[in-house]
Design a protein around this motif. Structure first.
Motif, mmCIF file in Angstrom:
data_model
loop_
_atom_site.group_PDB
_atom_site.id
_atom_site.type_symbol
_atom_site.label_atom_id
_atom_site.label_comp_id
_atom_site.label_asym_id
_atom_site.label_seq_id
_atom_site.Cartn_x
_atom_site.Cartn_y
_atom_site.Cartn_z
ATOM 1 N N LYS A 291 0.845 -1.204 0.000
ATOM 2 C CA LYS A 291 0.000 0.000 0.000
ATOM 3 C C LYS A 291 0.880 1.253 0.000
ATOM 4 C CE LYS A 291 -3.644 2.169 2.858
ATOM 5 N NZ LYS A 291 -2.901 3.183 3.596
ATOM 6 N N GLN A 292 1.939 1.227 0.798
ATOM 7 C CA GLN A 292 2.857 2.383 0.842
ATOM 8 C C GLN A 292 3.558 2.588 -0.506
ATOM 9 O OE1 GLN A 292 5.584 1.914 4.153
ATOM 10 N NE2 GLN A 292 3.941 1.492 5.584
ATOM 11 N N ILE A 293 3.930 1.473 -1.150
ATOM 12 C CA ILE A 293 4.578 1.586 -2.470
ATOM 13 C C ILE A 293 3.616 2.199 -3.481
ATOM 14 C CG2 ILE A 293 5.567 0.274 -4.385
ATOM 15 C CD1 ILE A 293 6.560 -1.778 -2.304
ATOM 16 N N GLN A 294 2.349 1.768 -3.439
ATOM 17 C CA GLN A 294 1.350 2.334 -4.368
ATOM 18 C C GLN A 294 1.161 3.829 -4.107
ATOM 19 O OE1 GLN A 294 -0.667 0.487 -6.983
ATOM 20 N NE2 GLN A 294 -0.471 2.663 -7.466
ATOM 21 N N GLU A 295 1.051 4.206 -2.849
ATOM 22 C CA GLU A 295 0.845 5.623 -2.509
ATOM 23 C C GLU A 295 2.051 6.464 -2.915
ATOM 24 O OE1 GLU A 295 -2.083 4.899 1.394
ATOM 25 O OE2 GLU A 295 0.057 5.399 1.670
ATOM 26 N N TYR A 296 3.238 5.946 -2.668
ATOM 27 C CA TYR A 296 4.458 6.681 -3.055
ATOM 28 C C TYR A 296 4.520 6.847 -4.574
ATOM 29 C CZ TYR A 296 9.442 7.572 -3.808
ATOM 30 O OH TYR A 296 10.640 8.105 -4.217
ATOM 31 N N THR A 297 4.209 5.764 -5.290
ATOM 32 C CA THR A 297 4.234 5.815 -6.760
ATOM 33 C C THR A 297 3.226 6.833 -7.281
ATOM 34 O OG1 THR A 297 4.899 3.493 -6.854
ATOM 35 C CG2 THR A 297 3.915 4.429 -8.845
ATOM 36 N N ASP A 298 2.026 6.809 -6.735
ATOM 37 C CA ASP A 298 0.986 7.747 -7.174
ATOM 38 C C ASP A 298 1.399 9.191 -6.914
ATOM 39 O OD1 ASP A 298 -0.526 5.568 -7.891
ATOM 40 O OD2 ASP A 298 -1.802 5.607 -6.108
ATOM 41 N N ARG A 299 1.978 9.431 -5.742
ATOM 42 C CA ARG A 299 2.378 10.804 -5.398
ATOM 43 C C ARG A 299 3.473 11.310 -6.332
ATOM 44 N NH1 ARG A 299 3.905 9.876 -0.666
ATOM 45 N NH2 ARG A 299 6.159 10.165 -0.720
ATOM 46 N N TRP A 301 4.166 10.270 -9.345
ATOM 47 C CA TRP A 301 3.623 10.401 -10.696
ATOM 48 C C TRP A 301 2.863 11.721 -10.840
ATOM 49 C CZ3 TRP A 301 4.101 9.241 -15.484
ATOM 50 C CH2 TRP A 301 3.037 9.285 -16.389
ATOM 51 N N GLU A 302 2.043 12.058 -9.849
ATOM 52 C CA GLU A 302 1.300 13.319 -9.906
ATOM 53 C C GLU A 302 2.254 14.511 -9.880
ATOM 54 O OE1 GLU A 302 -1.902 13.785 -10.458
ATOM 55 O OE2 GLU A 302 -2.046 11.616 -10.711
ATOM 56 N N GLN A 303 3.303 14.425 -9.079
ATOM 57 C CA GLN A 303 4.304 15.509 -9.045
ATOM 58 C C GLN A 303 4.960 15.678 -10.407
ATOM 59 O OE1 GLN A 303 6.985 14.298 -5.921
ATOM 60 N NE2 GLN A 303 5.660 15.040 -4.279
ATOM 61 N N LEU A 304 5.268 14.548 -11.051
ATOM 62 C CA LEU A 304 5.922 14.613 -12.368
ATOM 63 C C LEU A 304 4.992 15.246 -13.407
ATOM 64 C CD1 LEU A 304 8.234 13.905 -14.303
ATOM 65 C CD2 LEU A 304 7.223 11.619 -14.536
ATOM 66 N N LEU A 305 3.725 14.846 -13.391
ATOM 67 C CA LEU A 305 2.775 15.417 -14.345
ATOM 68 C C LEU A 305 2.655 16.927 -14.165
ATOM 69 C CD1 LEU A 305 -0.092 12.735 -14.348
ATOM 70 C CD2 LEU A 305 1.680 13.080 -16.080
ATOM 71 N N LYS A 306 2.683 17.384 -12.922
ATOM 72 C CA LYS A 306 2.614 18.835 -12.670
ATOM 73 C C LYS A 306 3.861 19.533 -13.209
ATOM 74 C CE LYS A 306 -0.380 18.593 -8.597
ATOM 75 N NZ LYS A 306 -0.466 18.754 -7.123
ATOM 76 N N LYS A 307 5.014 18.941 -13.013
ATOM 77 C CA LYS A 307 6.257 19.550 -13.511
ATOM 78 C C LYS A 307 6.239 19.649 -15.037
ATOM 79 C CE LYS A 307 9.134 17.919 -9.679
ATOM 80 N NZ LYS A 307 10.160 16.929 -9.250
ATOM 81 N N ALA A 308 5.580 18.661 -15.662
ATOM 82 C CA ALA A 308 5.518 18.647 -17.129
ATOM 83 C C ALA A 308 4.319 19.433 -17.661
ATOM 84 C CB ALA A 308 5.448 17.201 -17.619
ATOM 85 N N GLY A 309 3.567 20.043 -16.753
ATOM 86 C CA GLY A 309 2.403 20.823 -17.180
ATOM 87 C C GLY A 309 1.265 19.969 -17.692
ATOM 88 N N GLN A 310 1.171 18.721 -17.218
ATOM 89 C CA GLN A 310 0.126 17.813 -17.670
ATOM 90 C C GLN A 310 -0.901 17.520 -16.573
ATOM 91 O OE1 GLN A 310 3.342 15.336 -20.340
ATOM 92 N NE2 GLN A 310 1.422 14.312 -19.856
ATOM 93 N N ALA A 311 -0.871 18.292 -15.521
ATOM 94 C CA ALA A 311 -1.851 18.090 -14.435
ATOM 95 C C ALA A 311 -2.147 19.431 -13.768
ATOM 96 C CB ALA A 311 -1.300 17.107 -13.406
#
Length: 311
Positions: A291-299, A301-311
């Motif tokens: 569960k922690q791995i999934q939450e870390y991965t999701d977080r 990924w969302e940070q990366l999308l924001k940096k790329a202007g895709q979120a």
């Protein structure tokens, strides 16, 4: 312009077959694809590790390019030194001014994330024109699968053994790709050997920028990951489809996500194919770590999308 498949097939073979890396090892696949990224002459610096010991067993070598073995911690220092000498000889008129040699350093995650980080940081800060490739199999595989700072949360290693005391490694991996982005060098990227077009294309960009470039390539290790050697490419693609290892690049500070899964898969699909995470599928503690791995991965990924202007 990116090479097409026929051009890649006709590219010179710079790391030949006949080496003694394990069947299914991701490293030689990645190295061959990286070296397809340029037609210029290449000089390789190779830190101690699986790639080095398995391709140069005396008196044989699998390398078809000038190659130097260097200690665990200073692949970047050696590559940058060779590049500096090359620039000096050009200025002295001892090398043709139109010559276009490329310089590349290959090292594992231990020699990059941990022991060699100081020489890597110094070399890219000085602005040497070379490509550094981290062959990231997420542990010290050559010496017995000890944990490195690239080892992910929950991984069973010989120094973070899964058992009654703990469920594998208790810390998440260092985000080294972002550490290199923070150095504000021309080109930083992540890739995998399972998507050859992505990796070769990024290698082409890395060789062509004026200044240092860094490629972090996830290279599955059937020995340390306890997985079927036949599924190396499949596992690396699952790392991408679960967003555990996103494909992205940062060119002169601009983020670009190179692949967005149509349907983001749960991390369990990636974890369950590997014996190093087998213990996480037993009991409540294992479920909590997953569960922690999934939450870390999701977080992340969302940070990366924001940096790329895709979120």
């Amino acid at each position: 312009m990116a090479k097409n498949l026929k051009q890649l097939v006709d590219s010179p073979v710079r790391l030949t077959g006949g080496h003694r890396l394990c069947p299914g090892c991701g490293e030689p696949i990645a190295v061959r694809q990286v070296l397809m990224g340029t037609d210029s002459p290449v000089i390789v610096a190779n830190a101690t590790g699986c790639l080095e010991v398995s391709t140069t067993i005396f008196p044989y070598t699998a390398w078809n390019v000038p190659w130097v073995h260097i200690a665990f911690e200073n692949a970047a220092a050696a590559a940058s030194g060779v590049e500096a000498m090359y620039e000096s000889l050009k200025k002295q008129g001892k090398i043709d001014a139109d010559a276009d040699y490329k310089f590349v350093a290959f090292a594992g995650d231990g020699g990059t994330y941990d022991i060699g980080f100081q020489s890597l940081s110094g070399a890219v800060e000085r602005g040497h024109n070379f490509v550094y490739v981290c062959l990231n199999n997420q542990a010290y595989m050559n010496t017995g699968v000890q944990r490195s700072s690239a080892s992910p949360l929950g991984m069973n290693t010989t120094t973070t053994p899964a058992g009654k005391v703990q469920a594998g490694k208790t810390k998440v991996q260092k985000d080294l790709t972002e550490c290199l982005v923070a150095h504000e060098i021309p080109y930083v990227a992540q890739s995998i050997p399972g998507r050859w077009r992505d990796l070769v294309g990024k290698a082409e960009k890395a060789f062509n920028v004026d200044g240092p470039a860094f490629l972090n390539v996830l290279t599955p290790c059937p020995l340390g990951w306890a997985c079927d050697p036949a599924v190396t490419a499949e596992i690396s693609m699952l790392a991408v489809d679960t967003c555990i290892w996103p494909l992205y690049e940062v060119e002169y500070g601009e983020y670009k996500v190179n692949y967005t899964p149509k349907e983001k898969k749960p991390v369990d699909e990636y974890l369950k194919l590997q014996g190093r995470f087998r213990h996480l599928f037993k009991g409540e503690e294992g479920a909590e770590v997953r569960k922690q791995i999934q939450e870390y991965t999701d977080r992340k990924w969302e940070q990366l999308l924001k940096k790329a202007g895709q979120a």
